[in-house]
Design an enzyme around this catalytic site. Structure first.
Site, PDB file in Angstrom:
ATOM      1  N   ASP A 259      -9.559 -40.012  73.911  1.00  0.00           N
ATOM      2  CA  ASP A 259      -9.444 -38.970  72.508  1.00  0.00           C
ATOM      3  C   ASP A 259      -7.805 -39.482  71.182  1.00  0.00           C
ATOM      4  O   ASP A 259      -7.496 -40.884  71.859  1.00  0.00           O
ATOM      5  CB  ASP A 259      -8.545 -37.556  72.745  1.00  0.00           C
ATOM      6  CG  ASP A 259      -9.152 -36.790  71.921  1.00  0.00           C
ATOM      7  OD1 ASP A 259      -9.978 -35.584  71.636  1.00  0.00           O
ATOM      8  OD2 ASP A 259      -8.604 -36.763  70.298  1.00  0.00           O
ATOM      9  N   ALA A 288     -12.512 -43.144  69.385  1.00  0.00           N
ATOM     10  CA  ALA A 288     -14.147 -43.174  70.408  1.00  0.00           C
ATOM     11  C   ALA A 288     -14.736 -44.531  70.225  1.00  0.00           C
ATOM     12  O   ALA A 288     -15.074 -44.781  71.445  1.00  0.00           O
ATOM     13  CB  ALA A 288     -14.338 -42.116  70.268  1.00  0.00           C
ATOM     14  N   CYS A 348     -21.504 -30.682  66.053  1.00  0.00           N
ATOM     15  CA  CYS A 348     -21.440 -29.618  65.525  1.00  0.00           C
ATOM     16  C   CYS A 348     -21.282 -29.240  63.891  1.00  0.00           C
ATOM     17  O   CYS A 348     -20.877 -28.636  63.048  1.00  0.00           O
ATOM     18  CB  CYS A 348     -20.129 -29.261  66.097  1.00  0.00           C
ATOM     19  SG  CYS A 348     -18.451 -29.734  65.473  1.00  0.00           S
TER      20      CYS A 348
END
Length: 404
Positions: A259, A288, A348
């Site tokens: 992360d 990432a 998302c």
């Protein structure tokens, strides 16, 4: 406390003749600015004002909250144009939402209110035991925070209510970014949350969103089914270790969490320690894409790789660039999966529907020189119910592949 008034003194606003009134009658919760007659009087309404919505023929459609400065100019609150928006009104909705979550979950850790799908447009409430974190992402909710908070404590018995003002949605509504306690004192330490046989540490004041992503709970559980004793797993965009901790709890021999946030990785480490397997967790802080590239150059291989990035396509204008980013993630991650291993990819982004996201993921896997079987498609958990009329409520997608 904001005092609501009943219908006779409420302004009335009207749809344009060609607006889709039928969709609103059948449950669609929003009126866009280009669908409404916006005369001088309507444009002067204060953001959050309650009004009676009419169709082009002046038939009443219901009670709405108006924000003249938002693309979503009106949100339907109640089919009854005379409904009084007070503590009782909020309590009725909280009681209905709580009944579902209490049936689904043994402990009070879940999303209690999922905005429009729970009858509270723009309002998100995540529950962490005796504490609730509220995201009032619409102007009307900001105006009615006092009766909302009173009803929330009445129904749940929670002793702490925190306002979280982060996120893109509030900016689109013209709202501030000031987070603060609405009731009680904010916790001074992370809150431990038990899920999928692991302990997660939720920072309710300084973490991302409300502190934890409850929506991935069922997808964490599916990923846990993919590991075997001795499995090595990689959790990219890990936040507080969502997938990694669940797979360690299921018996993986090691998990590497990646992360960009040192604070999030510290919470992942704390969670692993609280779960009793901190010796099997390693962390790697950094961008990432750069870490995925570096792992490829190192010829690292894992039994399960999961990538759960932030929304690369938060809006339609960002869709094409977002899909390219999802494809790139899949390409870089595919090369890190052992033959016969598993790759889980998540999105998302509500602007990228399941078909577009799945296709981008498949292209990336192919361009990574691999072939994959799609073995599972996951969504947000049942504490994040979807509204069939509102595609945005089904924002979370997770696709799991077994690679050759």
């Amino acid at each position: 406390m904001t005092v609501d008034t009943i219908a006779p003194s409420r302004p009335r606003i009207k749809l344009k003749p060609k607006a889709n009134a039928r969709a609103l009658r059948h449950g669609f919760p929003w009126v866009y600015a280009n669908e409404l007659v916006t005369d001088r009087r309507t444009r002067k309404l204060t953001a959050g004002t309650l009004a009676v919505l009419e169709d082009g023929a002046m038939n009443t459609l219901g009670l709405v909250a108006v924000n003249p400065d938002s693309k979503i100019i009106a949100r339907i609150l109640d089919k009854d144009p005379e409904a009084v928006i007070d503590q009782v009104w909020f309590a009725t909705r909280f009681e209905r939402a709580l009944a579902l979550r209490s049936q689904l979950y043994d402990a009070p850790f879940y999303r209690l209110v999922h905005a429009e799908t729970d009858g509270l447009p723009g309002v998100v409430v995540d529950r962490f035991g005796d504490a609730c974190v509220v995201q009032p992402n619409a102007a009307w909710a900001e105006a009615y925070l006092e009766p909302l908070t009173a009803a929330l404590t009445e129904v749940t018995g929670c002793r702490v209510v925190l306002k979280n003002a982060s996120g893109r949605a509030r900016g689109l509504e013209g709202l501030d970014e000031v987070s603060k306690p609405l009731l009680g004192e904010a916790p001074t330490a992370p809150v431990p949350v038990q899920m999928n046989k692991a302990t997660y540490m939720a920072d309710l004041t300084g973490g991302q969103k409300t502190g934890l992503f409850f929506d991935q709970r069922e997808n964490h559980a599916f990923a846990a089914r993919l590991v075997h004793s001795g499995a090595e797993v990689l959790d990219v965009f890990s936040h507080v270790g969502g997938f990694g901790l669940a797979m360690l709890a299921a018996g993986a021999s090691s998990a590497t969490c990646v992360d960009g946030s040192a604070a999030a990785l510290d919470l992942a480490t704390q969670g692993a320690r609280a779960s009793g397997f901190d010796d099997r967790l390693s962390i790697r802080q950094g961008d990432a894409f750069e870490v995925l590239t570096a792992l490829g150059e190192e010829q690292a291989q894992f039994d399960v790789v999961i990538c759960d990035p932030p929304a690369f396509a938060p809006s339609k204008p960002a869709l094409e660039a977002g899909l390219r980013a999802y494809e790139r993630v899949a390409r870089l991650a595919a090369g890190l999966v052992k033959p016969g291993g598993y790759l889980g990819l998540c999105s998302c982004s509500h602007a990228a529907d399941l078909t577009k996201f799945r296709n981008a993921s498949a292209r990336g896997i192919g361009r990574g020189g691999r072939r994959g079987q799609l073995i599972h498609t996951g969504y947000a958990g049942a504490d994040h119910p979807q509204m069939p009329q509102l595609a945005e409520s089904g924002y979370l997608k997770a696709v799991f592949f077994r690679l050759d």
